[in-house]
Design a protein around this motif. Sequence first.
Motif, PDB file in Angstrom:
ATOM      1  N   THR A   6       0.837  -1.211   0.000  1.00  0.00           N
ATOM      2  CA  THR A   6       0.000   0.000   0.000  1.00  0.00           C
ATOM      3  C   THR A   6       0.863   1.248   0.000  1.00  0.00           C
ATOM      4  O   THR A   6       1.782   1.384   0.818  1.00  0.00           O
ATOM      5  CB  THR A   6      -0.926   0.018   1.237  1.00  0.00           C
ATOM      6  OG1 THR A   6      -1.766  -1.146   1.212  1.00  0.00           O
ATOM      7  CG2 THR A   6      -1.799   1.262   1.240  1.00  0.00           C
ATOM      8  N   VAL A  18      -4.154   7.196   8.308  1.00  0.00           N
ATOM      9  CA  VAL A  18      -4.444   6.074   7.404  1.00  0.00           C
ATOM     10  C   VAL A  18      -3.234   5.150   7.307  1.00  0.00           C
ATOM     11  O   VAL A  18      -3.362   3.924   7.403  1.00  0.00           O
ATOM     12  CB  VAL A  18      -4.852   6.598   6.013  1.00  0.00           C
ATOM     13  CG1 VAL A  18      -4.887   5.462   4.994  1.00  0.00           C
ATOM     14  CG2 VAL A  18      -6.207   7.286   6.074  1.00  0.00           C
ATOM     15  N   ARG A  21      -2.769   3.193  10.535  1.00  0.00           N
ATOM     16  CA  ARG A  21      -3.810   2.156  10.675  1.00  0.00           C
ATOM     17  C   ARG A  21      -3.560   0.984   9.730  1.00  0.00           C
ATOM     18  O   ARG A  21      -3.606  -0.182  10.149  1.00  0.00           O
ATOM     19  CB  ARG A  21      -5.174   2.788  10.403  1.00  0.00           C
ATOM     20  CG  ARG A  21      -6.339   1.811  10.330  1.00  0.00           C
ATOM     21  CD  ARG A  21      -6.616   1.145  11.666  1.00  0.00           C
ATOM     22  NE  ARG A  21      -7.773   0.283  11.586  1.00  0.00           N
ATOM     23  CZ  ARG A  21      -7.744  -0.971  11.121  1.00  0.00           C
ATOM     24  NH1 ARG A  21      -6.594  -1.490  10.673  1.00  0.00           N
ATOM     25  NH2 ARG A  21      -8.844  -1.694  11.094  1.00  0.00           N
ATOM     26  N   LEU A  22      -3.278   1.256   8.473  1.00  0.00           N
ATOM     27  CA  LEU A  22      -3.084   0.180   7.503  1.00  0.00           C
ATOM     28  C   LEU A  22      -1.808  -0.603   7.769  1.00  0.00           C
ATOM     29  O   LEU A  22      -1.723  -1.797   7.442  1.00  0.00           O
ATOM     30  CB  LEU A  22      -3.066   0.750   6.081  1.00  0.00           C
ATOM     31  CG  LEU A  22      -4.363   1.397   5.582  1.00  0.00           C
ATOM     32  CD1 LEU A  22      -4.189   1.914   4.155  1.00  0.00           C
ATOM     33  CD2 LEU A  22      -5.532   0.417   5.649  1.00  0.00           C
ATOM     34  N   SER A  23      -0.812   0.041   8.383  1.00  0.00           N
ATOM     35  CA  SER A  23       0.453  -0.643   8.645  1.00  0.00           C
ATOM     36  C   SER A  23       0.334  -1.744   9.689  1.00  0.00           C
ATOM     37  O   SER A  23       1.250  -2.547   9.863  1.00  0.00           O
ATOM     38  CB  SER A  23       1.526   0.369   9.081  1.00  0.00           C
ATOM     39  OG  SER A  23       1.235   0.896  10.367  1.00  0.00           O
ATOM     40  N   ARG A  26      -0.569  -4.385   6.874  1.00  0.00           N
ATOM     41  CA  ARG A  26      -0.053  -4.288   5.508  1.00  0.00           C
ATOM     42  C   ARG A  26       1.321  -3.633   5.512  1.00  0.00           C
ATOM     43  O   ARG A  26       1.684  -2.924   6.451  1.00  0.00           O
ATOM     44  CB  ARG A  26      -0.996  -3.448   4.627  1.00  0.00           C
ATOM     45  CG  ARG A  26      -2.414  -3.985   4.527  1.00  0.00           C
ATOM     46  CD  ARG A  26      -3.306  -3.041   3.720  1.00  0.00           C
ATOM     47  NE  ARG A  26      -4.675  -3.508   3.683  1.00  0.00           N
ATOM     48  CZ  ARG A  26      -5.144  -4.403   2.826  1.00  0.00           C
ATOM     49  NH1 ARG A  26      -4.313  -4.919   1.911  1.00  0.00           N
ATOM     50  NH2 ARG A  26      -6.402  -4.789   2.848  1.00  0.00           N
ATOM     51  N   VAL A  28       3.370  -0.711   4.246  1.00  0.00           N
ATOM     52  CA  VAL A  28       2.924   0.627   3.856  1.00  0.00           C
ATOM     53  C   VAL A  28       4.110   1.558   3.645  1.00  0.00           C
ATOM     54  O   VAL A  28       5.052   1.590   4.443  1.00  0.00           O
ATOM     55  CB  VAL A  28       1.983   1.233   4.924  1.00  0.00           C
ATOM     56  CG1 VAL A  28       1.618   2.680   4.579  1.00  0.00           C
ATOM     57  CG2 VAL A  28       0.719   0.392   5.063  1.00  0.00           C
ATOM     58  N   ASN A 199      -2.321  -1.296  -3.505  1.00  0.00           N
ATOM     59  CA  ASN A 199      -3.338  -0.326  -3.104  1.00  0.00           C
ATOM     60  C   ASN A 199      -2.740   1.071  -3.105  1.00  0.00           C
ATOM     61  O   ASN A 199      -1.590   1.265  -2.690  1.00  0.00           O
ATOM     62  CB  ASN A 199      -3.862  -0.634  -1.693  1.00  0.00           C
ATOM     63  CG  ASN A 199      -4.304  -2.076  -1.551  1.00  0.00           C
ATOM     64  OD1 ASN A 199      -5.132  -2.547  -2.315  1.00  0.00           O
ATOM     65  ND2 ASN A 199      -3.730  -2.777  -0.576  1.00  0.00           N
ATOM     66  N   ALA A 361      -9.615   1.545   5.960  1.00  0.00           N
ATOM     67  CA  ALA A 361      -9.197   0.150   6.150  1.00  0.00           C
ATOM     68  C   ALA A 361     -10.351  -0.812   5.870  1.00  0.00           C
ATOM     69  O   ALA A 361     -10.172  -1.839   5.196  1.00  0.00           O
ATOM     70  CB  ALA A 361      -8.651  -0.050   7.565  1.00  0.00           C
ATOM     71  N   LEU A 364     -11.187  -0.820   2.082  1.00  0.00           N
ATOM     72  CA  LEU A 364     -10.140  -1.532   1.325  1.00  0.00           C
ATOM     73  C   LEU A 364     -10.292  -3.039   1.483  1.00  0.00           C
ATOM     74  O   LEU A 364     -10.209  -3.799   0.521  1.00  0.00           O
ATOM     75  CB  LEU A 364      -8.769  -1.074   1.828  1.00  0.00           C
ATOM     76  CG  LEU A 364      -7.586  -1.191   0.875  1.00  0.00           C
ATOM     77  CD1 LEU A 364      -7.841  -0.443  -0.415  1.00  0.00           C
ATOM     78  CD2 LEU A 364      -6.320  -0.675   1.559  1.00  0.00           C
ATOM     79  N   LYS A 365     -10.540  -3.474   2.698  1.00  0.00           N
ATOM     80  CA  LYS A 365     -10.712  -4.890   2.982  1.00  0.00           C
ATOM     81  C   LYS A 365     -11.913  -5.463   2.236  1.00  0.00           C
ATOM     82  O   LYS A 365     -11.868  -6.555   1.663  1.00  0.00           O
ATOM     83  CB  LYS A 365     -10.870  -5.113   4.493  1.00  0.00           C
ATOM     84  CG  LYS A 365     -10.917  -6.578   4.898  1.00  0.00           C
ATOM     85  CD  LYS A 365     -11.003  -6.690   6.423  1.00  0.00           C
ATOM     86  CE  LYS A 365     -11.055  -8.166   6.856  1.00  0.00           C
ATOM     87  NZ  LYS A 365     -11.150  -8.277   8.332  1.00  0.00           N
TER      88      LYS A 365
END
Length: 369
Positions: A6, A18, A21-23, A26, A28, A199, A361, A364-365
């Motif tokens: 991502t 963001v 959170r995504l890390s 994922r 990132v 992403n 998140a 995306l999921k």
Amino acid sequence: MEQVDTLVVGAGVVGLAVAARLSQHREVILVEQGHQFGEHSSSRNSEVIHAGIYYPSDSLKAQACVEGKAKLYRHCEEYRIPHAKIGKVLTAQNAQEEEKLASLLLQAQNNGVDDLYWLSNKELSLKAPELNAIAGLYSPSTGILDSHQFMLSLLGKLESNHGQYVPCTKFLAATPKTGGGFIVTLSCDGGPFKLLCHNLINAGGLFAQQNATLIEGLAPINVPPLHYCRGQYFSYQGKHPFKHLIYPVPEEHGLGIHATLDLAGQLRFGPDTHFINDLNYDTDASAIDIFYQAIKRYWPQVDNRRLQVDYAGIRPKTQCQGQQDFQIEGAQRHGLTGLINLFGIESPGLTASLSIADKVATQLKAELK
């Protein structure tokens, strides 16, 4: 070619939230075209933790603000971010404005804000001394925070999850790849380079629309207009009687020239609102009389000699009239799987940032199932 799960573009408070959170789940990389994170809207605001009072009940703003407020207070406690739940007094100077306060109370209740209440005359004079007001509402869950320390904590969270933050890196282009993902062209140290990501999150703030136009296959209809709305602040030198934030009834494009405090107790007023054509943070000291007259309506004892022009911020408005909402737009809107564009993230974006990150998140999921 380097690959990453991502790529998040834009390291304002929302991009940082963001990316952090995504890390958690994922790989990132967060890129920022400036030398520092949060150089624009994220560091040029009132640093207020908003309660969620003003926004239409079915709006993403209302939901994200109320959810984000709770998450933000928990985050501030956990990461020891300087903050204070100092409360806010909303004031009415006449019967018409008192009616507006009554409608705001209903709006707040519809939004899930259950702690707003009418002040008695005695409470009003205690919480807002020297104020010219016939009525007031009190919001105990409104607060202030150190936004820079908050952003630093998000960066620390990203890096502790083995994510990368790369400043001085400009987004140049993205091309959807057959089979999924994007080939992204970035500029770093003066030269372009490419990477592949599954992403792509466009959290560019004031630059989100510009970024979106550089994404191949994204129809122009899915890029909303951008209008720069600049607001400036005046600081107030010396002593003052306030321990809470003081707000008049809101205006069309903002919450009026209100009185806020920072964590050191410094009083400042603003912002005003002006649509401008170019991205610049010029201040106008000659606006002092406009500020003085607006403040004098609710605080007659204000001394205009103690007002000094301070700084300006700019909001990314998607429309020049009426209420605008946050836009979190994924493939269901534009058809490009793995791309999420964030448009119109203005106030209360700081308060809502952790909630916005959760929504990105979740979206995306759902798209990648």
